[in-house]
Design a protein around this motif. Sequence first.
Motif, short mmCIF file in Angstrom:
data_model
loop_
_atom_site.label_atom_id
_atom_site.label_comp_id
_atom_site.label_asym_id
_atom_site.label_seq_id
_atom_site.Cartn_x
_atom_site.Cartn_y
_atom_site.Cartn_z
N PHE A 1 0.61 -1.62 -7.19
CA PHE A 1 1.30 -2.84 -5.87
C PHE A 1 0.36 -4.19 -5.50
CE2 PHE A 1 -0.57 0.53 -3.21
CZ PHE A 1 -0.95 -0.60 -2.33
N SER A 2 1.55 -5.20 -5.00
CA SER A 2 0.80 -5.98 -4.79
C SER A 2 0.77 -6.18 -2.94
CB SER A 2 1.48 -7.71 -5.63
OG SER A 2 0.54 -7.58 -6.54
N LEU B 1 8.34 -1.23 2.95
CA LEU B 1 7.49 -1.50 2.92
C LEU B 1 6.68 -3.01 2.09
CD1 LEU B 1 6.16 2.08 1.23
CD2 LEU B 1 6.53 1.24 3.67
N PRO B 2 5.52 -3.19 2.67
CA PRO B 2 4.96 -4.42 2.72
C PRO B 2 4.56 -4.48 1.14
CG PRO B 2 3.59 -3.77 4.21
CD PRO B 2 4.80 -3.08 4.00
N VAL B 3 5.42 -4.54 -0.29
CA VAL B 3 4.42 -4.76 -0.94
C VAL B 3 5.34 -5.53 -2.04
CG1 VAL B 3 3.37 -1.76 -0.71
CG2 VAL B 3 6.06 -2.41 -2.01
N ARG B 4 4.77 -5.05 -2.86
CA ARG B 4 5.43 -6.56 -4.00
C ARG B 4 4.96 -5.64 -5.97
NH1 ARG B 4 3.21 -9.17 -0.94
NH2 ARG B 4 1.70 -10.06 -2.08
N GLY B 5 5.92 -6.97 -6.71
CA GLY B 5 5.45 -5.89 -7.89
C GLY B 5 5.18 -4.69 -8.24
N THR C 1 5.67 12.20 -18.97
CA THR C 1 5.94 10.74 -18.59
C THR C 1 6.84 9.77 -18.38
OG1 THR C 1 3.54 10.99 -19.03
CG2 THR C 1 4.43 8.80 -18.06
N TYR C 2 6.62 9.91 -16.99
CA TYR C 2 7.81 8.79 -16.81
C TYR C 2 7.33 7.53 -15.30
CZ TYR C 2 10.05 10.39 -12.12
OH TYR C 2 10.27 10.48 -11.04
N THR C 3 7.78 6.39 -16.11
CA THR C 3 7.15 5.19 -15.27
C THR C 3 8.55 4.28 -14.69
OG1 THR C 3 7.63 3.25 -17.43
CG2 THR C 3 5.42 4.92 -16.71
N TYR C 4 8.31 3.55 -13.27
CA TYR C 4 9.64 3.50 -13.61
C TYR C 4 9.29 2.04 -11.89
CZ TYR C 4 7.92 5.73 -9.01
OH TYR C 4 6.74 6.36 -7.58
N GLU C 5 9.90 1.15 -11.88
CA GLU C 5 9.45 0.07 -10.76
C GLU C 5 10.41 0.01 -9.63
OE1 GLU C 5 10.78 -3.78 -12.56
OE2 GLU C 5 11.84 -3.09 -14.24
N ILE C 6 9.52 -0.65 -8.56
CA ILE C 6 10.35 -0.47 -7.27
C ILE C 6 11.45 -2.00 -6.91
CG2 ILE C 6 10.08 -0.15 -4.73
CD1 ILE C 6 7.76 1.75 -5.53
N LEU C 7 11.95 -1.69 -6.70
CA LEU C 7 13.52 -2.78 -6.81
C LEU C 7 13.19 -3.20 -5.08
CD1 LEU C 7 16.02 -2.20 -9.80
CD2 LEU C 7 13.86 -2.77 -10.04
N GLN C 8 13.53 -2.55 -4.40
CA GLN C 8 13.85 -3.23 -3.07
C GLN C 8 12.69 -1.14 -2.09
OE1 GLN C 8 18.06 -2.58 -1.76
NE2 GLN C 8 17.37 -2.62 0.17
N CYS C 9 12.27 -1.77 -0.70
CA CYS C 9 11.09 -0.77 -0.36
C CYS C 9 10.92 -1.89 0.90
CB CYS C 9 10.41 0.05 -0.94
SG CYS C 9 8.92 -1.10 -0.75
N GLY D 1 -4.17 -8.55 4.15
CA GLY D 1 -4.21 -7.35 5.51
C GLY D 1 -3.73 -6.44 5.40
N ASP D 2 -2.67 -6.07 4.23
CA ASP D 2 -1.72 -4.57 3.62
C ASP D 2 -2.07 -3.70 2.67
OD1 ASP D 2 0.23 -5.87 6.34
OD2 ASP D 2 1.19 -6.77 4.43
N GLU D 3 -3.32 -5.15 2.06
CA GLU D 3 -3.21 -3.53 0.90
C GLU D 3 -3.90 -1.96 1.12
OE1 GLU D 3 -6.27 -5.61 -1.82
OE2 GLU D 3 -4.44 -6.71 -2.42
N GLU D 4 -5.07 -1.53 2.07
CA GLU D 4 -5.09 -0.99 2.86
C GLU D 4 -4.57 0.52 3.05
OE1 GLU D 4 -8.95 1.50 4.37
OE2 GLU D 4 -9.67 -0.76 4.11
N ALA D 5 -3.71 -0.49 4.24
CA ALA D 5 -2.86 0.59 4.54
C ALA D 5 -1.65 0.78 3.53
CB ALA D 5 -2.21 -0.13 5.90
#
Length: 144
Positions: free
Chosen positions: A113-114, A85-89, A75-83, A118-122
């Motif tokens: 993600f957070s 898409l309208p996501v956080r965390g 397994t590996y895990t990662y965090e998104i620092l920049q993208c 209005g963006d969650e489902e998409a």
Amino acid sequence: MPRSYASAVLDAPADDVWSYLRDFGNLAEWMPGVETGVIEDGGPSDRVGCVRRLIGPGDSVFRERLSGLDDTGRTYTYEILQCPLPVRGAHGRIRVSPVTATGQCFVEWSGEFSADAGDEEAMEKTLTKGIYTPGIEALRRRFG
């Protein structure tokens, strides 16, 4: 937190698939839409804390930090620092498990993600159907 998920059984041994996937820097080799990918400081791609920089469609930039690597659990895990898409965390996980009865393996890719309500489902659909599922399908083709 919304969660996205995709999985598949691949016709290859878990150790072979994990040996390939544990390279956090090789995403551009197998992920559709990723044009280039590099480890930013040029260090080893399996060093927890390394950051991969990915260039996708329209020169979109994704930066992701390897936050965990578990060879025993494949397994590996990662965090998104920049993208773009309208996501956080946002953070993700790829895991490979053996299917002991057949010698195949089970691969799953998930993320949380957070986002604004209005963006969650998409974003859940975008991650599942636009990133994780095509990525796992590309792995299925690679490992036949």
